[in-house]
Each structure stands twice: as C-alpha cells, then as structure tokens.
Design an enzyme around this catalytic site. Structure first.
Site, PDB file in Angstrom:
ATOM      1  N   GLU A   7      38.821  39.849  39.070  1.00  0.00           N
ATOM      2  CA  GLU A   7      38.785  38.998  40.272  1.00  0.00           C
ATOM      3  C   GLU A   7      39.421  39.677  41.468  1.00  0.00           C
ATOM      4  O   GLU A   7      39.028  39.450  42.601  1.00  0.00           O
ATOM      5  CB  GLU A   7      39.487  37.677  39.988  1.00  0.00           C
ATOM      6  CG  GLU A   7      39.475  36.715  41.164  1.00  0.00           C
ATOM      7  CD  GLU A   7      40.090  35.358  40.839  1.00  0.00           C
ATOM      8  OE1 GLU A   7      40.699  34.771  41.743  1.00  0.00           O
ATOM      9  OE2 GLU A   7      39.941  34.889  39.694  1.00  0.00           O
ATOM     10  N   ASP A 113      40.107  35.339  36.961  1.00  0.00           N
ATOM     11  CA  ASP A 113      41.274  34.586  36.488  1.00  0.00           C
ATOM     12  C   ASP A 113      40.815  33.520  35.493  1.00  0.00           C
ATOM     13  O   ASP A 113      39.690  33.017  35.571  1.00  0.00           O
ATOM     14  CB  ASP A 113      41.983  33.906  37.662  1.00  0.00           C
ATOM     15  CG  ASP A 113      42.976  34.848  38.340  1.00  0.00           C
ATOM     16  OD1 ASP A 113      43.175  35.966  37.840  1.00  0.00           O
ATOM     17  OD2 ASP A 113      43.548  34.459  39.379  1.00  0.00           O
ATOM     18  N   TYR A 318      49.918  32.624  32.698  1.00  0.00           N
ATOM     19  CA  TYR A 318      49.090  32.117  33.788  1.00  0.00           C
ATOM     20  C   TYR A 318      49.740  30.892  34.429  1.00  0.00           C
ATOM     21  O   TYR A 318      50.060  29.920  33.739  1.00  0.00           O
ATOM     22  CB  TYR A 318      47.703  31.751  33.251  1.00  0.00           C
ATOM     23  CG  TYR A 318      46.734  31.352  34.329  1.00  0.00           C
ATOM     24  CD1 TYR A 318      46.223  32.300  35.202  1.00  0.00           C
ATOM     25  CD2 TYR A 318      46.352  30.030  34.487  1.00  0.00           C
ATOM     26  CE1 TYR A 318      45.347  31.939  36.205  1.00  0.00           C
ATOM     27  CE2 TYR A 318      45.471  29.656  35.493  1.00  0.00           C
ATOM     28  CZ  TYR A 318      44.976  30.623  36.341  1.00  0.00           C
ATOM     29  OH  TYR A 318      44.108  30.245  37.343  1.00  0.00           O
TER      30      TYR A 318
END
Length: 408
Positions: A7, A113, A318
């Site tokens: 990304e 992501d 994350y």
C-alpha cells in the site's frame, strides 16, 4: 516470479526485510523470486459528477461546473480515475502496470494494509493495470515484523476469500461519495458559500452544536449541602449529609447543622476484605486513544498517527482495531512475544483464558499489542515512547504472573 504490491513504500521495505535481500530498482525491489512495488495510498479516486454526463453535456474545458441541473447524481456504475495533478502517482502506476504485465510474473499479491481500505487500494491498481488475468493472492499482516512477514507469506490465501471485505470497502466509498458530493454541491449552491457535507462531519458538527446550545441555555441552581471536616485519630474525615436544601431554605439548613453539631458520631463496626483485582483488557484503538487523551492530553489524530508509525516500524500490531481480545490461532506467537518481554524484567506468563483469547469478539484484527521487535527508549521520541509504553504496560498487566491483591 511473484509481484507483491504494498500500500505504501514503508510497508514495501518491511516486506523486503522479511523476504530477504533484494536489489533496489526505479520504483520497486527485485530478486530472483520476488518483485516488491508499492502505491502511495490511494492512486485512484471516484470520478466526478461531470464524468458521468453524456459527452455533449460535459464541460468543454474539462473543468468542474457545479449546477443544480446535475443533481442529484446516482451513477448506475461507479468509475475510478487516476488522481490528477501528481506526476509521482502517474509514474508509480506505470511502474505497477509494467511489472504486473511482465511475462515472467506468474502471481500477484495484494499487500495492502489489513483492512477494507487497504484491500481496495491495491485491488484498484491491479484492476486498472492488468491486461490479462493472473493468479491473485492476499498477504495479511497483523504486524510488520520480519517473522510475521515470512509466516504470512507462506500462508497467503486467494484474493477471492476477501471479497466481502472488498465489498465493504467499496460500499463505504460509494456511500461517502453519494452523500458528500451531492449534498456538498447542493448546500453550497443554495447558500452561495462552500459548506462541506459528509457522512462523518455532519453528526460531529450536530453533536457540538447540541452541546453548545445545552451549555448556553443552562441555568445554574443554588442549593445548600451539609458538610463537616472532623479530625479522628489524627486523620481528617469529611462528613457529608444526604440532606440537601433549596436556595430559600438556608435557615432550615442552619438549624439542621446546629442539631447535628451537638451530636457525636460513633463508628460501631469496620469491615475489610482482600480482593484480587482483574487487569483492564488489552487496548482497542479507541480505548488507547481515550487513555492517552485523558492522561497525557494527546489529541486522537496524533495518537493514531504515532500508533500507525510504530506499526510501520514493526513495534506494534495493526492499530486500527476495535477489538480488546486476541485470536486463538495467535497463541504461539504471543508465547514468543512474552519471552521477549520477560527479558526486560517484567514478571509475565502465558495465560490461556477466554477473557484474553476469544475469536467471537474479533471482527478482523486482534487487540493492540507489542510485537517481537522491542525498541529501546532512545529509538523513540517522547510521544512515541508514551504510546508504546502504554500498550506495553497494558500487555504486561494482562499477562502478569502475579495477582494484584487489594485490601478494601
């Protein structure tokens, strides 16, 4: 050859660190097995209202012209276009297009992501770049450490398994466009001033307006309460009566005070007990932001940006998670992380509890936790250390080997 599309550049570098030595090229990395390239976040955006008009009605100069005649606009099929005004975006998309169409590339991997936004960012790049179908896989990274990259790459799944996640991402994008573009143009044309309308900004502004109105219309009321500070065994004890008196009952309050002051208070019994205090749950992003805001006055956008940076550097999992639980298939990973934390001197031990590991409480990502990669304090700024240590301390509390006993 496998082409991996990240990304953003920072994620691409972390993937390279996990897969092994690669040569840096113009817009990508490459070795004998893999190609790793990247987007700059969203390379594509939804088309404007004017793009959906018949050819003979489109502005001759290609510029937007807001008119009521074009509203409301509800496209039958939404289209995307490469973002204008940025040569870097166009150049990087041409790199991606060249790489995915190379004859020696037999598989493409989506390394956006691990959320709905990351899912559609890379999908749009591939859809607009690929000239003929090729196997399409998904690299799902709960964190960006080399260990996780290696493991996740071996376990990559077919992109079709993430169809619902992509649909969720596209649906949100379409709703935001329909709501925001139509109503922003409508309200602006009606008022003659640019007024932005959006799915998120409207309820926020409405909440602020309601609160301001409530404060403005608030009328304070005077009342009397009975409070007394008494010294007992060298300690000051504040006594508060349950009785309250209206502003016109001051005389009655004074009489009650006089009566109570003539009496003595006697403690007839005292009970104490020991309790084991349970730690708080692991942090979701919102709970972490609330904690940092209350204790350190850190704005939410700042704490999110720092958590994101710590994630990209491989120090945190994350960050955009709404869960306070861990996935059961990650137990072995957390056993290893606990061993690393134990070396720092913390008394931690693995706990296989439903209050910690519960798949039913996880939508897509586990709670925020430290990773195998533990930074030294000198590697972090003051604010970065504040965010990281907050997550680490909560992790230690949850897996602490010693019970917290409090006497009440």
């Amino acid at each position: 050859m496998i082409a991996i599309i990240a990304e953003k550049p920072s994620l691409a570098r972390n993937i390279v660190a996990g897969l092994g030595q690669m040569n840096k090229k113009n817009g990508y990395f490459e070795n004998s097995e893999y190609i790793v390239t990247w987007a700059f976040g969203h390379l594509f955006s939804l088309s404007d209202v004017e793009d959906y008009l018949p050819e003979d009605e489109k502005p001759k100069d290609g510029k937007q012209k807001w008119t009521m005649e074009n509203l409301p606009c509800f496209p039958d099929n939404f289209t995307f276009k490469l973002k204008n005004g940025d040569d870097g975006v166009k150049k990087q998309f041409e790199v991606i297009k060249y790489l995915v169409n190379r004859a020696d590339v037999t598989e493409i991997v989506n390394a956006g992501d691990s959320d709905r936004e990351g899912e559609i960012i890379v999908r749009l790049c591939v859809k607009n770049a690929l000239s003929a179908p090729k196997p399409f896989k998904r690299l799902w990274l709960p964190d960006q450490t080399p260990q996780t990259v290696k493991k996740a790459f071996l376990e990559r799944k077919d992109e079709s398994e993430y169809e619902n996640l992509a649909n969720e991402g596209f649906a949100r994008t379409y709703v935001d466009w329909l709501y925001g573009v139509n109503l922003t143009r409508f309200v602006t044309l009606k008022t003659g001033s640019l007024l932005r309308v959006g799915r998120v900004i409207v309820p926020i502004v409405k909440t602020i307006y309601d609160r301001d109105t409530e404060i403005e219309n608030f009328k304070p009321e005077v009342y009397y309460a009975l409070v007394s500070s008494v010294e007992t065994n060298g300690e000051i004890v504040e006594l508060t009566s349950k009785y309250k008196f209206n502003k016109d009952e001051k005389k009655k309050a004074e009489i009650c005070c006089e009566r109570m002051n003539k009496l003595e208070a006697i403690v007839t019994d005292k009970k104490s007990k020991k309790e084991t205090l349970a730690p708080g749950k692991l942090y979701s992003l919102t709970k972490l932001q609330n904690f940092l805001g209350k204790k350190y006055k850190m704005p939410m956008e700042k704490s999110l940006a720092i958590a994101q940076k710590l994630y990209e550097n491989g120090y945190l999992s994350y960050p955009r998670t709404n869960s306070e639980y861990l996935a059961t298939n990650e137990k072995s990973k957390f056993k290893e992380i606990l061993e690393s934390v134990k070396k720092l001197g913390y008394p931690v031990t693995f706990k296989d509890k439903k209050t910690i590991f519960d798949d039913s409480k996880i939508e897509s990502h586990s709670a925020l936790t430290p990773t195998y990669k533990i930074p030294s304090k000198k590697d972090l700024s003051e604010d970065e250390f504040t965010v990281y240590s907050s997550v680490l301390r909560r992790f230690v509390a949850v897996f602490c080997a010693e019970d917290c006993i409090a006497e009440k």
